[in-house]
Design an enzyme around this catalytic site. Structure first.
Site, mmCIF file in Angstrom:
data_model
loop_
_atom_site.group_PDB
_atom_site.id
_atom_site.type_symbol
_atom_site.label_atom_id
_atom_site.label_comp_id
_atom_site.label_asym_id
_atom_site.label_seq_id
_atom_site.Cartn_x
_atom_site.Cartn_y
_atom_site.Cartn_z
ATOM 1 N N ASP A 88 35.858 -6.547 -4.510
ATOM 2 C CA ASP A 88 37.057 -5.655 -5.506
ATOM 3 C C ASP A 88 36.461 -4.591 -5.867
ATOM 4 O O ASP A 88 35.688 -4.156 -5.877
ATOM 5 C CB ASP A 88 36.466 -6.579 -7.050
ATOM 6 C CG ASP A 88 37.613 -8.236 -6.675
ATOM 7 O OD1 ASP A 88 37.589 -8.692 -5.525
ATOM 8 O OD2 ASP A 88 37.432 -8.890 -8.187
ATOM 9 N N HIS A 233 31.682 -6.701 -5.063
ATOM 10 C CA HIS A 233 31.960 -5.947 -5.692
ATOM 11 C C HIS A 233 31.330 -4.944 -5.026
ATOM 12 O O HIS A 233 29.569 -4.372 -4.951
ATOM 13 C CB HIS A 233 32.200 -5.439 -7.115
ATOM 14 C CG HIS A 233 32.818 -5.919 -7.835
ATOM 15 N ND1 HIS A 233 31.814 -7.599 -8.212
ATOM 16 C CD2 HIS A 233 33.619 -6.259 -8.618
ATOM 17 C CE1 HIS A 233 32.604 -8.551 -9.609
ATOM 18 N NE2 HIS A 233 33.859 -7.144 -9.616
#
Length: 276
Positions: A88, A233
């Protein structure tokens, strides 16, 4: 007449069950913005598609479907222990190194990209993700919590990255991940209009709270299971260094890495529905 001890044991068991149900309900509400969240698993999507194919007499229901997984050839997740790596909030200054690792390991991933200061800052990395066989999807334009936004704001948050990703890659995203996993009926409806399915996760390292690569690796490995969707992430310094160890350890356990769409094949994620 039942003993007092037995009554107390039964009462304690019922209380524990109720507490567990309440905790699960609270989690669902927290994720969904006060809407009861209905999610669908990758296996349920595969099974429904296979059943439909069998009814139609195509024969696909007997053997499932094979999807191409990076440099690994074809994989049938109905009969193979598949897992999906997702990242993400990129692209970022760490993404080029991550793409090098994924290419070396022959592992496809799914990238849920942010627009402002990411897609518009690293357009060449967006193109590279697509060119190297990864799934490129949306994580909104500014990471606005969609359950706090009005419908026009939600549409803008979703349409802007879609248009930029399509301009850069020639492919319009079909998947999105709502910031913080927060979604509700309004978000579902707008996603349906825009042709987007919502993808949550089943594994999180909470790498936004630590730069300890060993801890990130440990958390992923502890939670991983078949059909898992791993949330990471690549914007955080500890994450990309953890990826080679995560990949190697899960491969030793017999996992094959696929993108989220490959995880659901022969089925497809439907716009407006939520998957994890």
């Amino acid at each position: 007449m039942p003993s007092l001890t037995r009554k107390m044991t039964k009462t304690g068991t019922r209380l524990r069950v109720l507490a567990t149900c309440a905790a699960a309900a609270s989690l669902a509400l927290a994720l969904s913005g006060c809407t009861k969240l209905e999610t669908h698993s990758p296996s349920s999507v595969r099974n429904a598609a296979a059943a439909s194919a069998t009814e139609a007499g195509t024969g696909a229901g007997a053997n499932g479907a094979q999807a191409r997984a990076g440099g690994l050839g074809t994989v049938d997740c109905a009969h193979t222990k598949c897992i999906a790596l997702t990242f993400d909030a990129g692209p970022s200054e760490n993404s080029a190194r991550l793409l090098d690792i994924l290419k070396e390991k022959q592992v496809p991933a799914t990238f849920f990209l942010l627009g402002k200061r990411h897609i518009d800052t690293y357009p060449e990395l967006v193109r590279r993700m697509s060119d190297e066989g990864h799934e490129v999807a949306s994580h909104t334009w500014t990471h606005k919590i969609l359950t706090d936004a009005d419908p026009d704001e939600i549409r803008d948050e979703l349409e802007r990255p879609n248009k930029e990703i399509e301009r850069l890659t020639g492919k319009r995203p079909t998947l999105m991940r709502p910031p913080q996993g927060r979604t509700d009926d309004t978000v579902h409806g707008i996603c349906r209009e825009l042709g987007l399915a919502e993808v949550l996760w089943s594994v999180t390292a909470k790498d936004y709270k630590t730069n300890d690569s060993d801890l990130i690796t440990e958390r992923v490995l502890d939670q991983s299971s078949r059909d898992g969707i791993i949330l990471l992430h690549d914007i955080y310094d500890g994450t990309v260094p953890a990826v080679p160890g995560i990949i190697d350890a899960l491969k030793k356990r017999g996992y094959v890495f696929v993108t989220v769409p490959q995880l659901m094949a022969p089925g497809k994620a439907e716009p407006g529905k939520v998957y994890r």
